[in-house]
Scaffold this active site. Structure first.
Site, PDB file in Angstrom:
ATOM      1  N   ASN A 136       0.828  -1.218   0.000  1.00 26.96           N
ATOM      2  CA  ASN A 136       0.000   0.000   0.000  1.00 26.96           C
ATOM      3  C   ASN A 136       0.862   1.267   0.000  1.00 26.96           C
ATOM      4  O   ASN A 136       0.359   2.356   0.231  1.00 26.96           O
ATOM      5  CB  ASN A 136      -0.942   0.002   1.211  1.00 26.96           C
ATOM      6  CG  ASN A 136      -0.186   0.001   2.532  1.00 26.96           C
ATOM      7  OD1 ASN A 136       1.042   0.011   2.552  1.00 26.96           O
ATOM      8  ND2 ASN A 136      -0.905   0.006   3.635  1.00 26.96           N
ATOM      9  N   HIS A 138       3.403   1.902   2.061  1.00 22.41           N
ATOM     10  CA  HIS A 138       3.947   2.364   3.346  1.00 22.41           C
ATOM     11  C   HIS A 138       5.464   2.206   3.392  1.00 22.41           C
ATOM     12  O   HIS A 138       6.036   1.348   2.728  1.00 22.41           O
ATOM     13  CB  HIS A 138       3.248   1.705   4.551  1.00 22.41           C
ATOM     14  CG  HIS A 138       3.606   0.284   4.824  1.00 22.41           C
ATOM     15  ND1 HIS A 138       2.673  -0.683   5.121  1.00 22.41           N
ATOM     16  CD2 HIS A 138       4.793  -0.353   4.888  1.00 22.41           C
ATOM     17  CE1 HIS A 138       3.279  -1.825   5.348  1.00 22.41           C
ATOM     18  NE2 HIS A 138       4.566  -1.649   5.207  1.00 22.41           N
TER      19      HIS A 138
HETATM   20  C1  GLP Z   1       6.726  -4.275   6.981  1.00 24.20           C
HETATM   21  C2  GLP Z   1       7.885  -3.401   7.473  1.00 24.20           C
HETATM   22  C3  GLP Z   1       8.422  -2.531   6.356  1.00 24.20           C
HETATM   23  C4  GLP Z   1       8.681  -3.378   5.128  1.00 24.20           C
HETATM   24  C5  GLP Z   1       7.386  -3.997   4.653  1.00 24.20           C
HETATM   25  C6  GLP Z   1       7.551  -4.854   3.412  1.00 24.20           C
HETATM   26  O1  GLP Z   1       5.526  -3.626   6.983  1.00 24.20           O
HETATM   27  N1  GLP Z   1       7.514  -2.564   8.552  1.00 24.20           N
HETATM   28  O2  GLP Z   1       9.615  -1.893   6.799  1.00 24.20           O
HETATM   29  O3  GLP Z   1       9.236  -2.594   4.122  1.00 24.20           O
HETATM   30  O4  GLP Z   1       6.898  -4.825   5.695  1.00 24.20           O
HETATM   31  O5  GLP Z   1       7.995  -6.122   3.771  1.00 24.20           O
HETATM   32  P1  GLP Z   1       8.565  -7.194   2.772  1.00 24.20           P
HETATM   33  O6  GLP Z   1       9.946  -6.758   2.456  1.00 24.20           O
HETATM   34  O7  GLP Z   1       8.545  -8.480   3.536  1.00 24.20           O
HETATM   35  O8  GLP Z   1       7.674  -7.201   1.587  1.00 24.20           O
END
Ligand code: GLP
EC number: 3.5.99.6
Length: 241
Positions: A136, A138
């Site tokens: 999304n 973030h």
């Molecule tokens: C979580 C963490 C983020 C990270 C995101 C994506 O929400 N707080 O810092 O970037 O997940 O995670 P992934 O790399 O497992 O897709």
């Protein structure tokens, strides 16, 4: 924004490892802002390899992590404390007193958040911040609608984030619904930012971040305003650009 598109996850990780390693070599007492999630795991493996080959030394490095689930114990295998220790800290020569991750069990969360902001200031700010990105848009745990001026704070996680993170938990009821996260302001104050993304499921967020409007609805879009951002993304994540 500089964009490096790689063939796959391995090449993304390799390029990210090189950027971090050169930061450590050029400034051995750097302050590194670190991220969790599956995306930076390959980069951490690369850094451990370089450390074992005696190419880099972490003895003077300070690390400041982006976020931690609220209320989780550091020993919990799903906590970001556990993740960082397992994927990096236990395998390099970093001084424990230079490791910082939000203490999500702190009794006074507001105070913990303020302390975290002060800590970032007291070490002279973050030299290089590593980021992943949520589907999304973030960054850290700054969910859509967050205020760009926010500093470290307690966050209610988005439904989509809770769902995405449930893959790491045996029971979906155990997935935390809140987290402590550095704010957009802390992230934007970093001198340099490296954002990693891999896979088709990140392609829409990457497209919106790079080509869409700058809006709190897509928190990562604020990075368009940062003077020194490098995106290292594989071709699947880049497919909508
Ligand atoms: C979580 C963490 C983020 C990270 C995101 C994506 O929400 N707080 O810092 O970037 O997940 O995670 P992934 O790399 O497992 O897709």
């Amino acid at each position: 924004m500089r964009i490096i598109i790689t063939e796959n996850y391995e090449e993304m990780s390799f390029k990210a490892t090189q950027i971090l390693a050169s930061q450590v070599i050029l400034k051995p007492n750097s302050v590194l802002g670190l991220a969790t999630g599956s995306t930076p795991e390959g980069m951490y493996k690369g850094l451990i390899k370089y450390y074992r080959e005696k190419l880099i030394d972490f003895s003077l490095i300070t690390t400041i992590n982006l976020d931690e689930y609220y209320g989780i114990k550091a020993e919990n295998e799903q906590s970001y404390h556990y993740y960082m220790n397992k994927n990096l800290f236990s395998k390099i020569n970093i001084n424990k007193k230079n490791i910082h991750i939000p203490l999500s069990q702190a009794k006074d969360i507001e105070k913990e958040c303020k302390n975290y902001d002060h800590l970032i200031e007291s070490v002279g700010g973050i030299d290089l911040q590593v980021l992943g990105i949520g589907q999304n848009g973030h960054i850290g745990f700054n969910e859509p609608d967050i205020k760009f001026e926010a500093r470290t704070h307690l966050v209610n996680l988005d439904k989509s984030t809770i769902e995405a993170n449930s893959r790491f938990f045996n029971d979906s009821h155990d997935v935390p619904k809140m987290a402590i996260s550095m704010g957009i302001k802390n992230i934007m104050q970093s001198k340099k930012i490296v954002l990693l993304a891999s896979g088709i499921e990140k392609s829409e967020a990457i497209f919106q971040m790079v080509k869409g409007p700058i809006t709190p609805n897509l928190p990562a879009s604020v990075l368009q305003l940062h003077p020194d951002v490098v995106l290292i993304i594989d071709k699947k994540a880049a497919s909508k650009l």
